[in-house]
Scaffold this active site. Sequence first.
Site, PDB file in Angstrom:
ATOM      1  N   CYS A 133       0.643  -0.766   0.149  1.00 42.11           N
ATOM      2  CA  CYS A 133       0.058  -0.252  -0.383  1.00 42.11           C
ATOM      3  C   CYS A 133       0.954   1.111  -0.002  1.00 42.11           C
ATOM      4  O   CYS A 133       1.359   1.354  -1.054  1.00 42.11           O
ATOM      5  CB  CYS A 133      -0.604  -0.263   1.417  1.00 42.11           C
ATOM      6  SG  CYS A 133      -2.503   1.043   0.754  1.00 42.11           S
ATOM      7  N   HIS A 260      -3.718  -4.858   0.351  1.00 39.41           N
ATOM      8  CA  HIS A 260      -3.000  -5.606   1.560  1.00 39.41           C
ATOM      9  C   HIS A 260      -2.925  -7.138   1.197  1.00 39.41           C
ATOM     10  O   HIS A 260      -4.083  -7.768   2.267  1.00 39.41           O
ATOM     11  CB  HIS A 260      -3.373  -4.861   2.475  1.00 39.41           C
ATOM     12  CG  HIS A 260      -3.399  -4.347   3.196  1.00 39.41           C
ATOM     13  ND1 HIS A 260      -3.146  -3.241   4.362  1.00 39.41           N
ATOM     14  CD2 HIS A 260      -4.135  -2.893   2.380  1.00 39.41           C
ATOM     15  CE1 HIS A 260      -2.515  -2.004   3.769  1.00 39.41           C
ATOM     16  NE2 HIS A 260      -3.406  -1.654   3.586  1.00 39.41           N
ATOM     17  N   GLU A 262      -1.644  -9.916   2.812  1.00 36.69           N
ATOM     18  CA  GLU A 262      -1.375  -9.950   4.893  1.00 36.69           C
ATOM     19  C   GLU A 262      -2.927  -9.826   5.019  1.00 36.69           C
ATOM     20  O   GLU A 262      -3.004 -10.762   5.853  1.00 36.69           O
ATOM     21  CB  GLU A 262      -0.779  -8.615   5.169  1.00 36.69           C
ATOM     22  CG  GLU A 262      -1.407  -7.905   5.856  1.00 36.69           C
ATOM     23  CD  GLU A 262      -1.009  -6.260   5.158  1.00 36.69           C
ATOM     24  OE1 GLU A 262      -0.603  -6.786   3.694  1.00 36.69           O
ATOM     25  OE2 GLU A 262      -1.217  -5.671   5.367  1.00 36.69           O
TER      26      GLU A 262
HETATM   27  N1  LIG Z   1      -2.847   1.788   3.639  1.00 41.73           N
HETATM   28  C1  LIG Z   1      -2.421   2.569   2.688  1.00 41.73           C
HETATM   29  O1  LIG Z   1      -0.907   1.892   3.368  1.00 41.73           O
HETATM   30  C2  LIG Z   1      -2.838   3.443   2.684  1.00 41.73           C
HETATM   31  C3  LIG Z   1      -1.720   4.656   1.768  1.00 41.73           C
HETATM   32  C4  LIG Z   1      -2.735   6.002   1.773  1.00 41.73           C
HETATM   33  N2  LIG Z   1      -1.684   6.725   3.399  1.00 41.73           N
HETATM   34  C5  LIG Z   1      -3.262   5.885   0.749  1.00 41.73           C
HETATM   35  O2  LIG Z   1      -4.177   6.230   1.567  1.00 41.73           O
HETATM   36  O3  LIG Z   1      -3.108   5.710  -0.259  1.00 41.73           O
END
Ligand SMILES: NC(=O)CC[C@H](N)C(=O)O
Length: 338
Positions: A133, A260, A262
């Site tokens: 992310c 994600h 994970e």
């Molecule tokens: N969950 C995250 O890593 C979010 C990444 C970034 N802050 C976004 O909002 O896109």
Amino acid sequence: MFKVLNLHGVTKEPNLEEWTCRAESSDLLHEPVRIALVGKYTCLSDSYLSVLKALLHASVDCQKKLVVDWIPASNLESATAKENPDAFKAAWKLLKGADGVLVPGGFGDRGVQGKIIAAKYARENRIPFLGICLGMQIAVIEFARSVLGVQDANSTEFEPHTKSPYIIFMPEGSKTHMGGTMRLGSRRTYFQTKECKSAKLYGCKSFIDERHRHRYEVNPDLVARLENAGLSFTGKDETGQRMEIVELPNHPYFIGAQFHPEFKSRPGKPSPLFLGFIGAACGQLDAVLQRSSIVDNGLSKGVINDISAVKTYRTRTATRTTYRSAEYVYGSCNGLHF
Ligand SMILES: NC(=O)CC[C@H](N)C(=O)O
């Protein structure tokens, strides 16, 4: 409970054999795989619990003992070299000793520079890298700065008026209506080629479903520039406008995911991207890739207990062999589809 609900007819003794074998064999693992986790909340390990578990699932699968080295991202920054030289030295020692570098998700700009430094270090030194992310967004910014030479490449999350917005706010709904602008939950990713590592790790499927939690994304208008310079966006959403997976094809293992992975990892069903990452970190990536694609071929021919799908667990008392069933590899909780 079963008596009260009159469920006796449908209950049976749980079959714990595979679970017990895995637990016993993981207790015996001693060869380490060292992963540097470069984040912001490194003193709060629960913040990264799913990431830690996913690393563990993959390490057990590769028969390695997981060692996580926590690196507070800002300690890698040159400002720390002046303010706290010991912390700076300690952070770099850990980074240089790592078999793999992971930059997890996150919000806000504290430590961003340190995460960019970690991604650069992994890219230039050919150390396996997994960016999740925010970690993927960091990898893209780092590539734009170092390889394209766009020194001020940034995310509008950190610099709203940047002249080089490589990462931008892309709400799925209204841009003006406040609230609910986070892109959340299960979304589909389509592989753009079957010849990339991520597609192979997911068993050469044409698409996968993984979980999301973000607001910002790679600017689709700058994708062609990044791709011409060697970055490859191997997974995109159904519109082709949202970048889901990025890879450096000429690197041993350099992958970023906007989702994600994970969240869908389980003991005995490691997340494919984590498995590839740990496999690369301990020199087993070829075997992992081969296993993923051979298992796939076996299944598509209806063969489940092909030799490639056999996993041997060493336990205290004996060597036991278990067969990976279709569910083991292709359970829907891993985001995989036939
Ligand atoms: N969950 C995250 O890593 C979010 C990444 C970034 N802050 C976004 O909002 O896109």
